[in-house]
Design an enzyme around this catalytic site. Structure first.
Site, PDB file in Angstrom:
ATOM      1  N   ARG A  47       0.822  -1.215   0.000  1.00  0.00           N
ATOM      2  CA  ARG A  47       0.000   0.000   0.000  1.00  0.00           C
ATOM      3  C   ARG A  47       0.855   1.264   0.000  1.00  0.00           C
ATOM      4  O   ARG A  47       0.432   2.300  -0.515  1.00  0.00           O
ATOM      5  CB  ARG A  47      -0.938  -0.026   1.225  1.00  0.00           C
ATOM      6  CG  ARG A  47      -2.029   1.057   1.220  1.00  0.00           C
ATOM      7  CD  ARG A  47      -3.041   0.791   2.323  1.00  0.00           C
ATOM      8  NE  ARG A  47      -4.172   1.724   2.339  1.00  0.00           N
ATOM      9  CZ  ARG A  47      -4.256   2.772   3.145  1.00  0.00           C
ATOM     10  NH1 ARG A  47      -3.309   3.037   4.014  1.00  0.00           N
ATOM     11  NH2 ARG A  47      -5.315   3.563   3.093  1.00  0.00           N
ATOM     12  N   ILE A  95      -7.390   7.563  -0.688  1.00  0.00           N
ATOM     13  CA  ILE A  95      -7.245   6.104  -0.777  1.00  0.00           C
ATOM     14  C   ILE A  95      -8.076   5.545   0.385  1.00  0.00           C
ATOM     15  O   ILE A  95      -8.029   6.060   1.504  1.00  0.00           O
ATOM     16  CB  ILE A  95      -5.757   5.680  -0.681  1.00  0.00           C
ATOM     17  CG1 ILE A  95      -5.598   4.153  -0.774  1.00  0.00           C
ATOM     18  CG2 ILE A  95      -5.071   6.179   0.586  1.00  0.00           C
ATOM     19  CD1 ILE A  95      -4.125   3.701  -0.895  1.00  0.00           C
ATOM     20  N   SER A  96      -8.892   4.523   0.097  1.00  0.00           N
ATOM     21  CA  SER A  96      -9.774   3.980   1.139  1.00  0.00           C
ATOM     22  C   SER A  96      -8.966   3.304   2.249  1.00  0.00           C
ATOM     23  O   SER A  96      -7.861   2.825   2.027  1.00  0.00           O
ATOM     24  CB  SER A  96     -10.741   2.966   0.519  1.00  0.00           C
ATOM     25  OG  SER A  96     -11.480   3.546  -0.515  1.00  0.00           O
ATOM     26  N   LYS A  97      -9.567   3.265   3.448  1.00  0.00           N
ATOM     27  CA  LYS A  97      -8.957   2.564   4.584  1.00  0.00           C
ATOM     28  C   LYS A  97      -8.752   1.090   4.245  1.00  0.00           C
ATOM     29  O   LYS A  97      -9.645   0.476   3.652  1.00  0.00           O
ATOM     30  CB  LYS A  97      -9.935   2.566   5.773  1.00  0.00           C
ATOM     31  CG  LYS A  97      -9.994   3.797   6.592  1.00  0.00           C
ATOM     32  CD  LYS A  97     -11.277   3.801   7.376  1.00  0.00           C
ATOM     33  CE  LYS A  97     -11.233   3.088   8.675  1.00  0.00           C
ATOM     34  NZ  LYS A  97     -12.088   3.627   9.715  1.00  0.00           N
TER      35      LYS A  97
END
Ligand code: SAH
Length: 254
Positions: free
Chosen positions: A71, A97-99
């Site tokens: 990530r 950016i999503s969790k």
């Protein structure tokens, strides 16, 4: 699980040009050291995976994919030290950016599609590519991933972020995801990373029978909830799950 493809323990940018696709990824070469998070990011990523498992992500293929995708390669260098915290982070143009827990939750829900019982997901559509992180995770869970982004700057950023991974099964598209992507339909799964007032009809139209849509949608009181729509032989079946906080779904391109 034997009915799903097996994947590499980690997903690193791969320099060898002859290696392509998920089959080739299974023989990923020696990892490269990750800058900015110490010499090797795998330990910190494995701790993230342990936290995901403790939070209820039980699907081995999802945990494996979350452990494989680096990530930190999808966030700006100034944010690299936060890349494995369970938080959304800015990726430019007002988007995030999503969790990791949300990416893993949505991936696990997708694998609950009726079609996933008979084998790996065939084609998956992602609405809202952003920086490309979730597309990389999905590339390890589906045969083909189509991911569409309405902001040209982010579409290009995702292309640059994903290039070193050489994921031959990820197809990045620039356009308005409200219309879905009819050329790739029908989809075994559709996952939406931006929240709208309602579901555009094109998404359910482009879902295969036995396929599943996972999307944030506006709920009462200004909230947003994750919803799952299963396309069964008898019609659409919708379930409303937990509250979520996604960036808004917008129409048109920019
Ligand atoms: N999937 C990303 C999350 C990106 S945030 C991740 O891996 O973390 C959601 C993205 O959806 C934003 O980049 C936003 O520009 C995009 N988006 C919003 N409305 C859209 C639409 N109609 N079509 C395509 N993308 C859209």
């Amino acid at each position: 699980m034997s009915r799903r493809p097996t994947f590499p323990a980690r997903l690193d940018p791969r320099p060898a040009p002859e290696q392509r696709g998920t089959a080739a990824a299974a023989q990923a070469p020696a990892p490269s050291p990750a800058r900015g998070v110490g010499l090797d990011s795998s330990a910190v990523r494995m701790r993230m995976v342990q936290r995901l498992a403790a939070q209820g992500i039980a699907e081995p293929a999802v945990l494996q994919a979350m452990g494989a995708v680096e990530r930190h390669r999808f966030v700006d260098s100034a944010l690299v030290n936060q890349a494995y915290e369970d938080t959304s982070l800015p990726i430019g143009l007002g988007q995030t950016i999503s969790k990791p827990s949300v990416v893993a939750r949505m991936a696990q829900l997708l694998l609950g599609a009726g079609l996933a019982r008979s084998g790996p997901l065939a084609r998956v559509l992602e609405i809202g590519t952003g920086c490309g992180y979730q597309a990389a995770v999905l590339s390890l869970l589906a045969r083909e991933v189509y991911s569409i982004e309405r902001l040209r700057g982010l579409h290009e950023k995702a292309r640059a972020n994903l290039r070193p991974f050489r994921l031959a099964n990820v197809h990045l598209l620039f356009g308005d995801g409200m219309a879905g992507f009819a050329q790739g339909a029908p989809y075994a799964g559709i996952v939406v990373a931006a929240g709208g007032a309602h579901l555009p009809p094109a998404w359910c139209d482009q879902l295969a029978v036995g396929g599943r849509l996972v999307a944030p949608v506006a709920a009462a009181g200004g909230r947003q909830a994750l919803i799952v729509v299963d396309k069964t032989p008898l019609g659409l079946k919708q379930s409303v799950l937990e509250d979520v906080h996604f960036v808004p779904l917008k129409s048109g391109v920019a």
